[in-house]
Design a protein around this motif. Sequence first.
Motif, PDB file in Angstrom:
ATOM      1  N   VAL A 239      -3.639 -12.687  -2.407  1.00 43.71           N
ATOM      2  CA  VAL A 239      -4.971 -12.784  -1.650  1.00 43.71           C
ATOM      3  C   VAL A 239      -6.042 -12.145  -2.713  1.00 43.71           C
ATOM      4  O   VAL A 239      -5.767 -11.257  -3.281  1.00 43.71           O
ATOM      5  CB  VAL A 239      -5.250 -11.914  -0.445  1.00 43.71           C
ATOM      6  CG1 VAL A 239      -4.028 -12.760   0.626  1.00 43.71           C
ATOM      7  CG2 VAL A 239      -4.612 -10.543  -0.497  1.00 43.71           C
ATOM      8  N   ASN A 240      -7.184 -12.670  -2.627  1.00 41.45           N
ATOM      9  CA  ASN A 240      -8.350 -12.187  -3.505  1.00 41.45           C
ATOM     10  C   ASN A 240      -8.848 -10.978  -2.718  1.00 41.45           C
ATOM     11  O   ASN A 240      -8.928 -10.674  -1.562  1.00 41.45           O
ATOM     12  CB  ASN A 240      -9.453 -13.145  -3.590  1.00 41.45           C
ATOM     13  CG  ASN A 240     -10.759 -12.642  -4.000  1.00 41.45           C
ATOM     14  OD1 ASN A 240     -11.277 -11.769  -3.686  1.00 41.45           O
ATOM     15  ND2 ASN A 240     -10.908 -13.242  -5.166  1.00 41.45           N
TER      16      ASN A 240
ATOM     17  N   LEU B 231     -12.257 -10.840  -1.002  1.00 41.24           N
ATOM     18  CA  LEU B 231     -12.410 -11.343   0.226  1.00 41.24           C
ATOM     19  C   LEU B 231     -11.572 -10.621   1.477  1.00 41.24           C
ATOM     20  O   LEU B 231     -11.977 -10.648   2.412  1.00 41.24           O
ATOM     21  CB  LEU B 231     -11.635 -12.857   0.020  1.00 41.24           C
ATOM     22  CG  LEU B 231     -12.546 -13.896  -0.511  1.00 41.24           C
ATOM     23  CD1 LEU B 231     -11.602 -15.143  -0.840  1.00 41.24           C
ATOM     24  CD2 LEU B 231     -13.607 -14.089   0.366  1.00 41.24           C
TER      25      LEU B 231
ATOM     26  N   THR C  18      -6.425 -10.036  -7.870  1.00 44.60           N
ATOM     27  CA  THR C  18      -5.787 -10.277  -6.723  1.00 44.60           C
ATOM     28  C   THR C  18      -4.649  -9.391  -6.355  1.00 44.60           C
ATOM     29  O   THR C  18      -4.008  -8.609  -7.102  1.00 44.60           O
ATOM     30  CB  THR C  18      -5.028 -11.574  -7.208  1.00 44.60           C
ATOM     31  OG1 THR C  18      -5.712 -12.632  -7.702  1.00 44.60           O
ATOM     32  CG2 THR C  18      -4.112 -12.341  -6.190  1.00 44.60           C
TER      33      THR C  18
ATOM     34  N   LEU D 104      -4.686 -15.370   4.365  1.00 44.63           N
ATOM     35  CA  LEU D 104      -5.677 -14.102   4.306  1.00 44.63           C
ATOM     36  C   LEU D 104      -6.184 -13.983   5.867  1.00 44.63           C
ATOM     37  O   LEU D 104      -6.273 -12.804   6.315  1.00 44.63           O
ATOM     38  CB  LEU D 104      -6.737 -14.732   3.407  1.00 44.63           C
ATOM     39  CG  LEU D 104      -7.852 -14.006   3.541  1.00 44.63           C
ATOM     40  CD1 LEU D 104      -7.679 -12.610   2.871  1.00 44.63           C
ATOM     41  CD2 LEU D 104      -9.096 -14.311   2.759  1.00 44.63           C
TER      42      LEU D 104
ATOM     43  N   GLN E  14     -14.460 -22.405   0.972  1.00 43.84           N
ATOM     44  CA  GLN E  14     -13.644 -22.616  -0.268  1.00 43.84           C
ATOM     45  C   GLN E  14     -12.371 -21.824   0.208  1.00 43.84           C
ATOM     46  O   GLN E  14     -11.236 -22.365   0.110  1.00 43.84           O
ATOM     47  CB  GLN E  14     -13.997 -22.245  -1.622  1.00 43.84           C
ATOM     48  CG  GLN E  14     -13.242 -22.380  -2.716  1.00 43.84           C
ATOM     49  CD  GLN E  14     -12.969 -23.744  -3.080  1.00 43.84           C
ATOM     50  OE1 GLN E  14     -13.734 -24.733  -3.193  1.00 43.84           O
ATOM     51  NE2 GLN E  14     -11.617 -24.267  -3.020  1.00 43.84           N
ATOM     52  N   SER E  15     -12.587 -20.779   0.472  1.00 43.87           N
ATOM     53  CA  SER E  15     -11.293 -19.775   0.878  1.00 43.87           C
ATOM     54  C   SER E  15     -10.483 -20.330   2.197  1.00 43.87           C
ATOM     55  O   SER E  15      -9.308 -20.235   2.125  1.00 43.87           O
ATOM     56  CB  SER E  15     -11.674 -18.441   0.850  1.00 43.87           C
ATOM     57  OG  SER E  15     -12.183 -18.192   2.232  1.00 43.87           O
TER      58      SER E  15
ATOM     59  N   ASP F 140      -8.556 -23.165   0.813  1.00 42.16           N
ATOM     60  CA  ASP F 140      -7.403 -22.644  -0.068  1.00 42.16           C
ATOM     61  C   ASP F 140      -6.243 -22.152   0.982  1.00 42.16           C
ATOM     62  O   ASP F 140      -5.108 -22.389   0.712  1.00 42.16           O
ATOM     63  CB  ASP F 140      -7.917 -21.436  -0.902  1.00 42.16           C
ATOM     64  CG  ASP F 140      -8.834 -22.108  -2.121  1.00 42.16           C
ATOM     65  OD1 ASP F 140      -8.967 -23.334  -2.371  1.00 42.16           O
ATOM     66  OD2 ASP F 140      -9.303 -21.264  -2.550  1.00 42.16           O
ATOM     67  N   SER F 141      -6.786 -21.433   2.136  1.00 43.73           N
ATOM     68  CA  SER F 141      -5.693 -21.051   2.667  1.00 43.73           C
ATOM     69  C   SER F 141      -4.884 -22.090   3.529  1.00 43.73           C
ATOM     70  O   SER F 141      -3.595 -22.106   3.638  1.00 43.73           O
ATOM     71  CB  SER F 141      -6.459 -20.271   3.926  1.00 43.73           C
ATOM     72  OG  SER F 141      -6.396 -18.885   3.626  1.00 43.73           O
TER      73      SER F 141
END
Lengths: 579, 521
Positions: A6-7, A10, A50, A65, A120-121, A124-125
């Motif tokens: 995970v970022n 974020l 990350t 996330l 975007q996140s 991605d998830s």
Amino acid sequence: MPTVNVNRDLLFEKLGQSYSDEEFDELCFQFGIELDDVTTDSNDPKGAVTYKIDIPANRYDLLCLEGLSRALLVFTKKIQAPVYRAVKPGSLIKTVVKASTKNVRPYVVTAVLRDVTLSQSAYDSLIDLQEKLHHNICRKRSLVAIGVHDLDTLSPPFVYSADPPQEINFLPLNQKKSFRGDELMIHYQSDNHIKHYLHLIKDEPLFPVIRDSKGVVLSLPPIINGNHSRVSMGTKNLYFECTATDLTKATIVLDILITMLSEHCNTKFEAELTEVIYEDQDSPCYFPALKYRKEIVKPELVNSVIGINLTPEQMALSLDRMCLKSRVEQSTEASLEVEVPPTRHDVIHAADIIEDVAIAFGYDNIPKTLPATNTIASQVPLNKLTDQLRNSIAQAGFTEALTFSLCSVEDECEKVRHSRDIKEPQLARVANPKTLEFQAARHSLLSGLLKTLQANKKMPLPLKLFEISDVVLLDSSVDTGSRNERRLCAVFYNKSPGFEIIHGLLDRIMLLLEVPCSEAGGYSIRSAEDPTYFEGRCAVVLYNSKVIGRLGVLHPEVLSNFELSMPCSAIEIAIEDFV
Amino acid sequence: RLHGVKFTIRCLVKAEFLRKGLKGITTLSQPTHRMYLTHTDGVSSLQLATELEEDHQKIVGAIKSLQSLGDIVEAEQATSSRWELTAEGSSIVKNGSHEALVFKAVPPGEEGIPQPDLMKATGASGKIGMSKAIQAGWLKVKKEGGVTKLTRTVESIVDTVKKNLEELEKGTSTVEANVINDYKKRKLMQQVTVTSFIVRRGAGFTTTIEKQETELTPELIASGAWKTKKFKPYNFNALGTPLAVGHLHPLLKVRSEFLEIFMEMGFSEMPTNKYIESSFWNFDALFVPQKHPARDDHDTFFLSRPAKTTSVPEDYLERVKKVHSVGDFGSQGYRYEWKREEAEKNVLRTHTTAVSARMLHKLAQEGFKPSKFFSIDKVFRNETLDATHLAEFHQVEGVVCDRNITLGDLLGIIKEFFRRLGIEKVRFKPAYNPYTEPSMEVFAYHPGLKKWVEVGNSGMFRPELLLPMGIPPDVRCHGWGLSLERPTMIRYGIDNIRDLVGPRVDLQMVYNNPLCRLDKH
């Protein structure tokens, strides 16, 4: 154990708080996940950090996330666990299951999420979570395969059927041209990602396929989705289908997908109910299940299992932190009514709830006591004898080796001059060895000691080695068809064979075991032939007239097979009769 | 005075020389000459060799021997070069120079000798001898009827070359340098480097040397001579002799320590001599679902012979099947189709907990009584191998089984267990394990790495595991496990597991391995 990346920023944004790496590591430790690694992307000018986090294998709700941050927020008492709902719409989206799917992939569960906003996140998830689920609970798509589609490009109702591969033709995701079902199997053979799933249906006469009412192919599970209904960041309405060979797992997977991703719906945590109609069944099924289950636990049992003393109310608060909403039921005696949410399919017994109380309480806060269990210890007699003999043989100047119980077939056959035709059928064979070294369980200890000599030829002579360990023998009188036998093996490696040394060791061992040297009721050795040993230089060891092993000078070819240049004498006997 | 130094040292060397019996004389010849007191200069071993007419190496030996007696003499190493005859030079000393040999072969008188005959008679010396003899004016050449003849021009000659070489060999030469160079060019002589010693009196100089005893002997003890004898000092800086001894394997020494700790804590050993186990006992009995990744052939070794287990307790199997497939004993179960064929598959056991399962089942059948068990034995994993992972390793396992024991008891006993391994600081992380709930990973603080490292796994066995066996409902059961190799590698600083286990270990490591004292870090 699955790992999620995970970022960090974020994650902290979602948690509404920043942590130092150490602080976050500590939080993970308390919660039962592990901050495995912290990496910085060197290609990214902003240097995105990350977190690689290890997740317990049964916590599918922490694989993205959304789930991870939600669980930590609840754990740190910043939010209450959300309530997940499946709402029945005016007109249900239907998926009809044809009986033809029965022999290949008989189940499908479906769901719809409306009014999603995919950042975007979030996008991605959506992709990563499918991948993690596919890899773990879905057992590499063999149990469950997930397809997510842009509902607005499709015309329900949907049909899930199994058709001849030649009759399926569509443009697969990210491809430039259409393929027939059978062509896809060839096309994807060289695709490093997809090729691992081909075996799941490749040899089936019928391939599973989902189409809409206009015949548009949504997916060819468990291989690939169609390009037509692909999801993009602009997608507003999502249709989920999970085809499966295991309905329980499919239900869980769908619940996880929906509870995680419904966070991005306009009405958060709300899904739209869908209908699955099995052609050959009377009543339809409705998904997503999003079922809340009640479990009753006795607070005194919880306290007694953990060894703490919480009030039922404190316990309920603890469980709330684990996303298990609890209510104290006061009747004659207090009980806790615990609501197990659709995110927590890992909770299958009161024991799981007790564990969550302990985690919320903090393992390190539990008073450490010693059990009052009063027992008198004893050692297994065979192991005790083994240890006593090990000590005595070391006292006799021999050095103990510790070699492997697995070996190659060659080690037991050609290398010690045994015929493969005779010897190989006596070996316990490993079905799936990754290398030759693990083809069989060893049948004797000698090869291991000779390999040890081989690796230590530079050491001053003489080399005197021994090992007492188990070999594996086939034995149809045992439930598993095999048994271990404890053996003693020793070798003497020098410029002269030293048979008298090895013989002397046998005499010494027998003296220690109080076994007289006598043919009746004692031990004796008698000349014998054995391909491992040099002609005329081998004897069997008899104990109570039964052969328990051999000793002698090793055959020069055996020595050559182990790249040994000096003569060597050896003994190997079974010791279980002396217990 | 200088002579004095030389003299006394010479006597000493000579005496030591004799004492050593180098000339076959064993009696000690005591030098009776008066000692001189000054010792500013020394004497060269080369000179001593000449004076004593002994081989230089033997003189050096005598000096070394004197040195070993204490500080009677000091010896300083010196290098010098000297001339030595080559084989050809030695042959000249013995037989005469080439030119002399040629001269002798020419008969006196005018008749002379034809050249081919002369060459024949003088062999290797012929050609060079002839030219040297002519050069020296001893012979002349004449031609007679096409035959070349040689005749003497003098009656007698002096063989200077032979004489010079004799002197040079004795070292008493007065031969001039240019002549020596000429001999060198003719390869009659060569220069050699000689290592010698300049011997001086030491602080403890004495002329009455006595044989020092090397060791106390039964004879010395019996005769009482030890009272008056001097003993050669020991060199305490040297190591003793390596003993020819046997050794136990380092990992199994650690195993013995673990065994002792378990025994001290009242744990009885489980019979683990069963490497091949059925999937039933290895997995199903432990409530590991049949589709669990651990049962994948990437993780577990399956057997092709004997491939199947032939018998499982039927009533128990039914209860296990039920708890897996539909749930029982208050459990939801895993809700899947449980297959007997899957349970019958033989595997190389992946953990010793398979044995614990058999023990607990037996305990339930024979009538429950509070128990503490342990085992330390091999387990097998079909994993990817690396520096710390082998396909087989030793698992250490402890099990406590009693009525109403608590999670706190498990934490306490693990803490106590690790304390005995020399690990004072432990903590527990929630974890997942299909057969325990609660489950915990055990972390120990590693002072070297300055961080917490995982050292083991633990938990309370699930009711779905215990109740189908027939264990009473109020009985709880704790288990914890760790590998034997990992703490051993940490303890002895071994980075690669193959340096510890298997046939490729270095036996020197085994020979040098210290006592296993886990509390001494």
